[in-house]
Design an enzyme around this catalytic site. Structure first.
Site, PDB file in Angstrom:
ATOM      1  N   SER A  58       0.829  -1.217   0.000  1.00 50.53           N
ATOM      2  CA  SER A  58       0.000   0.000   0.000  1.00 50.53           C
ATOM      3  C   SER A  58       0.861   1.264   0.000  1.00 50.53           C
ATOM      4  CB  SER A  58      -0.873   0.001   1.271  1.00 50.53           C
ATOM      5  OG  SER A  58      -0.047  -0.138   2.408  1.00 50.53           O
TER       6      SER A  58
ATOM      7  N   GLN B  11       1.780   4.102   1.891  1.00 51.26           N
ATOM      8  CA  GLN B  11       1.648   4.081   3.353  1.00 51.26           C
ATOM      9  C   GLN B  11       2.692   4.974   4.014  1.00 51.26           C
ATOM     10  OE1 GLN B  11       4.116   0.377   4.953  1.00 51.26           O
ATOM     11  NE2 GLN B  11       2.615  -0.259   3.439  1.00 51.26           N
TER      12      GLN B  11
ATOM     13  N   HIS C 149       4.141   5.402   8.457  1.00 51.25           N
ATOM     14  CA  HIS C 149       3.996   4.894   9.821  1.00 51.25           C
ATOM     15  C   HIS C 149       4.055   6.072  10.788  1.00 51.25           C
ATOM     16  CE1 HIS C 149       4.494   1.065   7.906  1.00 51.25           C
ATOM     17  NE2 HIS C 149       5.591   1.489   7.350  1.00 51.25           N
TER      18      HIS C 149
ATOM     19  N   LYS D 172       7.201   3.436  14.082  1.00 51.15           N
ATOM     20  CA  LYS D 172       7.675   2.309  13.275  1.00 51.15           C
ATOM     21  C   LYS D 172       8.672   2.767  12.197  1.00 51.15           C
ATOM     22  CE  LYS D 172       5.726  -1.610  10.612  1.00 51.15           C
ATOM     23  NZ  LYS D 172       6.209  -1.382   9.231  1.00 51.15           N
TER      24      LYS D 172
ATOM     25  N   GLU E  86      11.664   2.274   9.853  1.00 51.97           N
ATOM     26  CA  GLU E  86      12.019   0.955   9.304  1.00 51.97           C
ATOM     27  C   GLU E  86      13.160   1.052   8.288  1.00 51.97           C
ATOM     28  OE1 GLU E  86       8.219  -0.148   7.659  1.00 51.97           O
ATOM     29  OE2 GLU E  86       8.750   0.625   5.703  1.00 51.97           O
TER      30      GLU E  86
ATOM     31  N   HIS F  61       5.821   5.882   1.589  1.00 51.99           N
ATOM     32  CA  HIS F  61       6.509   4.882   0.781  1.00 51.99           C
ATOM     33  C   HIS F  61       5.519   3.810   0.327  1.00 51.99           C
ATOM     34  CE1 HIS F  61       6.511   3.472   4.939  1.00 51.99           C
ATOM     35  NE2 HIS F  61       6.606   2.236   4.487  1.00 51.99           N
TER      36      HIS F  61
ATOM     37  N   ARG G 239      -2.616   3.762   5.578  1.00 56.10           N
ATOM     38  CA  ARG G 239      -2.640   3.441   4.148  1.00 56.10           C
ATOM     39  C   ARG G 239      -3.522   4.415   3.386  1.00 56.10           C
ATOM     40  NH1 ARG G 239      -3.613  -1.000   7.166  1.00 56.10           N
ATOM     41  NH2 ARG G 239      -2.004  -2.594   7.255  1.00 56.10           N
TER      42      ARG G 239
ATOM     43  N   LYS H  48      -7.004  -3.099   1.992  1.00 59.69           N
ATOM     44  CA  LYS H  48      -7.139  -2.944   3.453  1.00 59.69           C
ATOM     45  C   LYS H  48      -7.723  -1.579   3.804  1.00 59.69           C
ATOM     46  CE  LYS H  48      -3.295  -6.044   4.684  1.00 59.69           C
ATOM     47  NZ  LYS H  48      -1.940  -6.099   5.339  1.00 59.69           N
TER      48      LYS H  48
HETATM   49  N1  LIG Z   1       7.060  -0.888   4.370  1.00 65.06           N
HETATM   50  N2  LIG Z   1       6.710  -2.118   4.834  1.00 65.06           N
HETATM   51  C1  LIG Z   1       6.078  -2.245   5.988  1.00 65.06           C
HETATM   52  O1  LIG Z   1       5.775  -1.291   6.652  1.00 65.06           O
HETATM   53  C2  LIG Z   1       5.717  -3.640   6.450  1.00 65.06           C
HETATM   54  O2  LIG Z   1       6.434  -3.897   7.653  1.00 65.06           O
HETATM   55  C3  LIG Z   1       4.232  -3.727   6.665  1.00 65.06           C
HETATM   56  O3  LIG Z   1       3.841  -4.865   7.370  1.00 65.06           O
HETATM   57  C4  LIG Z   1       3.564  -3.726   5.306  1.00 65.06           C
HETATM   58  O4  LIG Z   1       3.693  -2.457   4.772  1.00 65.06           O
HETATM   59  C5  LIG Z   1       2.113  -4.017   5.363  1.00 65.06           C
HETATM   60  O5  LIG Z   1       1.695  -3.703   4.050  1.00 65.06           O
HETATM   61  P1  LIG Z   1       0.156  -3.595   3.744  1.00 65.06           P
HETATM   62  O6  LIG Z   1      -0.388  -2.763   4.834  1.00 65.06           O
HETATM   63  O7  LIG Z   1      -0.356  -4.981   3.717  1.00 65.06           O
HETATM   64  O8  LIG Z   1       0.080  -2.929   2.403  1.00 65.06           O
HETATM   65 ZN   LIG Z   2       6.290   0.554   5.687  1.00 66.33          ZN
END
Ligand SMILES: NNC(=O)[C@@H](O)[C@H](O)[C@H](O)COP(=O)(O)O
Ligand SMILES: [Zn+2]
Length: 439
Positions: free
Chosen positions: A105, A107, A109, A132, A134, A282, A301, A307
């Site tokens: 997605s 998205q 955090h 979060k 990452e 991202h 998202r 979702k």
């Molecule tokens: N960038 N990556 C992450 O943040 C992962 O750790 C996440 O768990 C995923 O982004 C989850 O993706 P969906 O919400 O299913 O689209």
């Molecule tokens: Zn992410």
């Protein structure tokens, strides 16, 4: 006291975007450790292997079936006193392997403060109160959208891609282009103009998105490398045209396809990495990665997903930082607290540190080439989780020694002196990734 070396059984999440069956590294790695509740189905997507103590999918001791979360709660020395007193009786990081078949997605955090608000307001969609940040390290070639492009690139696309300009709004697009082209100028005003243009795009009515998606895909297909007037230096027209048609094939009409023109498109080769601070926008697009993050599952998202979407929260929370992608990439350095033996040195083995500017985690990638190559790590005042992503060898802590193959995961308690040794042939590579926290 015997410092524990605990083999872990880790869970795998089947999000829609995961690679199918044994094509998924997350599935293969999970299946490497015998367990009665996992049988890989060929047509099922397997997205994420989770390694850690996060309650949504806690890893277990393969011998006792007890969760690592319970073991750390009972004996905080596994974490070290300093880590436990700062983060509580759990790992401060969540370590994952992602195997990406379709785009994740659009998205971001939340930072700590926003995470607490979102978790209090909507615990079902925001399962914890943590930030979060990452880091992603490519295991195979990886593609992703990461952070806002330099403003002149966005201005170029607003001027050359009519369906994009239509959704943003002619007036808003013109204002943005003018702000973007101002030499020097007020940084805050530029970020405000970016937020206005991006917010305008993200609030497009569905019927407009449907109409302009069809127009965009038609242009991408008909114009090919001259699409978007040939694109920009970082992302050529042909690459954009292929991405538009690929994402349309994956999601149909979706506002997320238009976000391509606002975000940096980045490719990583194996061993390359990128780091995202909280509130950075991202969307990962393809490839297998190791991912490490602060221990949270909070995702806001806004597109390219079936979702729950929270578009207004995403538009409000973003940093609106913009920069060329190289500023988001991370460069690893030689890890100073490990020693290679002669066989390791002569075979070109390496121990590399990926050290993002946060306290919760760092990651060490060890590549031992050829039989007998060995790396000896000085004891850490903190916990580690280590996974083998290819090849085979052994892992030892004190007198305890285990074999390691692709997919094997171990928890290494604090103050352990760790030894990794390759047991493959002269050209085989025994590769492991170790996430750790040390205060
Ligand atoms: N960038 N990556 C992450 O943040 C992962 O750790 C996440 O768990 C995923 O982004 C989850 O993706 P969906 O919400 O299913 O689209
Ligand atoms: Zn992410």
């Amino acid at each position: 006291m015997q410092v524990p070396l605990i083999r872990l059984q880790c869970g795998v999440n089947s999000y829609e975007w995961g690679k199918k069956g044994s094509d998924s590294a997350a599935a293969r790695f999970a299946a490497a450790t015998p367990s009665d509740d996992l049988s890989i189905q060929a047509d099922k997507p397997y997205a994420e292997l989770w390694m850690g103590t996060h309650p949504s999918n806690p890893s277990k001791d393969v011998n006792t079936g007890r969760t690592l979360l319970d073991l750390c709660s009972e004996n905080q020395l596994l974490l070290s006193q300093s880590v436990a007193s700062k983060y509580g009786a759990k790992l401060p990081f969540l370590f994952k392997v992602l195997s990406i078949n379709k785009a994740l997605s659009i998205q971001a955090h939340p930072n700590k403060k926003l995470a607490e608000q979102l978790h209090a307001r909507d615990p079902r969609n925001y399962p914890d109160d943590n930030h979060k940040p990452e880091m992603a390290i490519a295991i195979t070639p990886f593609e992703g959208l990461c952070g806002f492009r330099p403003l002149d690139e966005i201005a170029h696309f607003l001027e050359t891609v009519k369906p994009l300009r239509t959704l943003v709004g002619e007036e808003e697009a013109a204002q943005f282009v003018q702000a973007a082209k101002q030499e020097g100028g007020d940084e805050a005003a530029k970020k405000k103009a970016l937020q206005k243009a991006f917010g305008g795009l993200m609030s497009s009515p569905p019927e407009d998105v449907d109409r302009e998606t069809a127009n965009l895909v038609a242009l991408a297909k008909s114009e090919g490398e001259s699409f978007a007037a040939g694109g920009v230096s970082s992302t050529k027209g042909a690459v954009l045209a292929e991405l538009v048609t690929r994402l349309h094939g994956q999601f149909g009409s979706d506002i997320g396809i238009f976000v391509l023109f606002f975000l940096n498109f980045v490719t990583l080769q194996p061993g390359e990495a990128l780091f995202l601070v909280a509130d950075d926008i991202h969307a990962y697009v393809s490839g297998d990665i190791v991912e490490c993050m602060a221990a949270s599952d909070n995702v806001v998202r806004a597109g390219l997903t079936p979702k729950f979407k929270d578009v207004s929260t995403l538009v409000d929370m973003l940093t609106y930082n913009y920069a060329p992608i190289d500023q988001q990439k991370m460069t690893p350095t030689d890890y100073p607290y490990a020693t290679l033996n002669r066989a390791g040195y002569s075979s070109g083995s390496s121990v590399l540190l990926y050290d993002p500017p946060i306290d919760e985690f760092s990651v060490v990638r060890t590549l031992l080439r050829g039989d007998g190559a060995k790396a000896t790590f000085e004891p850490l005042e903190g916990p580690s989780i280590i996974i083998c992503t290819s090849g085979k060898g052994t892992i030892a802590v004190g007198p305890t020694k285990h074999e390691m193959q692709e997919g094997y995961v171990f928890f290494v308690g604090s103050t352990a002196e760790l030894v990794l040794e390759s047991s493959g042939g002269p050209d085989d590579e025994f590769i492991t990734y170790k996430a750790f926290c040390e205060i």
